[in-house]
Enzyme design. Structure first.
Site, PDB file in Angstrom:
ATOM      1  N   ARG A 172      44.262  24.602  54.354  1.00  0.00           N
ATOM      2  CA  ARG A 172      42.908  24.082  54.477  1.00  0.00           C
ATOM      3  C   ARG A 172      42.880  22.622  54.037  1.00  0.00           C
ATOM      4  O   ARG A 172      43.709  22.191  53.246  1.00  0.00           O
ATOM      5  CB  ARG A 172      41.941  24.927  53.623  1.00  0.00           C
ATOM      6  CG  ARG A 172      41.812  26.356  54.153  1.00  0.00           C
ATOM      7  CD  ARG A 172      40.950  27.223  53.258  1.00  0.00           C
ATOM      8  NE  ARG A 172      39.571  26.798  53.168  1.00  0.00           N
ATOM      9  CZ  ARG A 172      38.619  27.096  54.069  1.00  0.00           C
ATOM     10  NH1 ARG A 172      38.929  27.827  55.136  1.00  0.00           N
ATOM     11  NH2 ARG A 172      37.381  26.678  53.906  1.00  0.00           N
ATOM     12  N   HIS A 215      48.214  55.964  28.704  1.00  0.00           N
ATOM     13  CA  HIS A 215      49.084  56.716  29.606  1.00  0.00           C
ATOM     14  C   HIS A 215      48.248  57.760  30.343  1.00  0.00           C
ATOM     15  O   HIS A 215      47.434  58.427  29.710  1.00  0.00           O
ATOM     16  CB  HIS A 215      50.185  57.419  28.812  1.00  0.00           C
ATOM     17  CG  HIS A 215      51.031  58.315  29.673  1.00  0.00           C
ATOM     18  ND1 HIS A 215      51.983  57.801  30.522  1.00  0.00           N
ATOM     19  CD2 HIS A 215      51.037  59.658  29.838  1.00  0.00           C
ATOM     20  CE1 HIS A 215      52.557  58.813  31.166  1.00  0.00           C
ATOM     21  NE2 HIS A 215      51.999  59.943  30.779  1.00  0.00           N
TER      22      HIS A 215
END
Ligand code: FAD
Ligand code: NAD
Length: 479
Positions: free
Chosen positions: A280, A452
């Protein structure tokens, strides 16, 4: 005589609208002028990001990923769906609805903070004077103490493949397709190329990406991570051709014929649509009266010093139009910093911890320095990595691919870079950014308990691996 405003911001993308809100929060009388028009001719704040960039692309990435998983993964979970069908119009309606909600949210934020949001074009006449051309009604000259330029960027055109909006498309056109192209060409295998290539490939296109560089994501992503990402994309049938020189693109009988060379051999491919995504450029058209000498650099970016000052007194700039990484969050942080400075406070942006993400599946995410950059700077470092194939949550998600890699200073153990490819690593990256912002060592992360079963355990294990003590994978020999 009192001025109309303390601050006029030109541009309401993530740099400009954030700057305007922060100025107002700091007690400055602020207006924000924006000329964005959507395809249905409606004016909207939010700039490229909300109307034609970050948000619509992520909406389509999510929809296309679900479609792909419903077709290819559900049966692995024991789920039968019958034929999975595709309604592109509904998909696009959802995408447009998300953009609309968010852009009207900015208008509400402007109101709530006392920012005057003005739809139309802003043009700097001189220091302290902006000509405002509203969508309807008379042109007005508005006076102010400070001007903040946040005029953003636009897609780069290739002279041999100019955009036509029908066959040769820019990224905005590519987000608005109403049918799945049979064969889709993409010039440029950068961030837009792989994100939009993934969208249309998941929806059924044969996608070929023509990339000029010999390396993939070279110079931006860590080499090992880029290599793994490329391997995964190829498994998904994205046909990425590196070292390709495009010579021309011609529309013939409703198709686009692209001629290119690979290793000096000329080849031709025919596509139904061609996306050009080769970077761009700064957007500064119509921003300044011709007799106002705003300094631009040799690439056309608005030239600023380290405090975002342009060469004109009390004229500041931030976001894509000043260059650097063209990312929404980088622009927003600059917007906040400029607002603080304009209000007389100290502020700076830490460019060493700008996060980067590619939202494919697997995602790619990184912060800090790559292994290649550390090597070429002669920095002594230790590295630790952990594969998602050994992560229980990644297996449960049916995404046990990729890895996390942490690079830390060999002497001080300070984290210098964190690089990831894998499931939802965009979300994992925040932990790495915070760690680096706080100057953490890899040991700090290694000593931190992670829930976990989570994907974040891979970050924990990679940190343990820096010191050769990962629990759930074999460690490299300690150096
Ligand atoms: P822009 O968002 O470009 O906003 C500038 C605004 O200024 C525009 O509304 C424009 O109309 C207006 N303007 C310009 N000149 C004038 C004027 N004279 N008068 C009035 N208004 C004016 N970045 C990310 O961080 N994450 C992503 O996931 C991501 N995805 C992207 C996907 C695509 C397909 C694209 C194209 C870009 C993506 N980007 C992404 C990049 C991101 O969109 C830009 O970095 C960001 O929008 C830049 O913000 P900005 O405010 O500087 O400029
Ligand atoms: P990019 O710089 O990421 O990639 C452009 C690619 O095109 C590069 O790999 C380059 O080597 C290649 N290229 C350039 N000229 C070429 C040519 N003539 N032939 C073939 N290949 C050529 O740019 P982009 O993908 O257009 O994205 C533009 C900007 O938007 C980027 O700065 C990016 O940061 C931002 N963006 C960010 C995200 C995100 O954060 N997830 C998503 C989309 C876009």
């Amino acid at each position: 005589m009192s001025k109309d405003y303390d601050v006029i911001v030109i541009g309401a993308g993530p740099a400009g609208y954030v700057a305007a809100i922060r100025c107002a929060q700091l007690g400055l009388k602020t207006a924000c002028i924006d000329k964005w028009l959507n395809r249905d001719d409606s004016a909207a704040f939010g700039g490229t990001c909300l109307n034609a960039g970050c948000i619509p692309s992520k909406a389509l990435l999510e929809s296309s990923e679900l479609y792909h998983r419903a077709q290819h993964e559900f049966s692995t979970h024991g789920i039968g769906t019958g034929e999975v069908t595709l309604d592109i119009a509904a998909m696009q309606k959802r995408k447009d609805g998300i953009s609309r909600q968010l852009t009207s949210g900015i208008a509400s934020l402007f109101k709530a903070n006392g920012v005057e949001g003005l739809h139309g074009a802003g043009c700097i006449v001189s220091t302290g004077e902006v000509e405002y051309t509203p969508r309807e009604g008379d042109v007005k000259t508005l006076s102010c103490e400070h001007i903040i330029i946040a005029s953003g960027s636009e897609p780069t055109q290739l002279p041999m493949a100019p955009f036509d909006g029908e066959y040769i498309l820019d990224s905005w056109d590519a987000l608005d397709l109403t049918e799945v192209p049979g064969r889709l060409g993409v010039i440029g295998a950068g961030v837009i190329g792989v994100e939009l290539g993934s969208v249309w490939s998941r929806l059924g296109s044969d996608v070929v990406l023509l990339e000029a560089m010999d390396g993939f994501l070279s110079g931006i992503a860590d080499g090992q991570i880029a290599k793994e990402a490329l391997r995964q994309y190829k498994k998904q049938k994205l046909d990425i051709r590196l070292g390709t020189r495009v010579k021309g693109a011609e529309v013939k009988d409703g198709k686009v014929e692209v001629t290119f060379t690979v290793k000096d051999e000329e080849q031709t491919e025919t596509f139904d649509k061609l996306i050009v995504a080769v970077g761009r450029r700064p957007h500064t058209d119509g921003l300044i009266k011709s007799d106002t000498s705003l300094e631009l650099d040799d690439k056309g970016y608005v030239a600023v010093d380290s405090s975002y000052r342009t060469n004109l007194p009390n004229v500041w700039a931030c976001g894509d139009c000043i260059g650097g990484l063209m990312l929404a969050h980088k622009g927003s942080e600059e917007g906040v910093a400029v607002a603080e400075i304009v209000a007389g406070h100290q502020a700076q942006v830490n460019y060493a911890t700008v996060p980067s993400v590619i939202y494919t599946m697997p995602e790619v995410a990184w912060v800090g320095q790559t292994e290649e950059a550390l090597k070429s700077a002669g920095v002594e470092y230790r590295s630790g990595s952990f594969p998602f194939s050994a992560n229980g949550r990644a297996k449960a998600l049916e995404q046990p691919v990729g890895l996390v890699k942490i690079l830390a200073d060999a002497q001080t153990d300070r984290i210098l870079g964190v690089h990831m490819v894998g499931p939802y690593v965009s979300e994992l990256l925040a932990e790495a950014v915070v760690a680096m912002e706080f100057g953490a060592s890899s040991e700090d992360l290694a000593l931190t308990m992670h829930a976990h079963p989570t994907l974040s355990e891979s970050v924990h294990e990679a940190a343990l691996a820096v010191d050769g003590r990962a629990i759930h994978a074999l460690n490299k020999k300690k150096r």
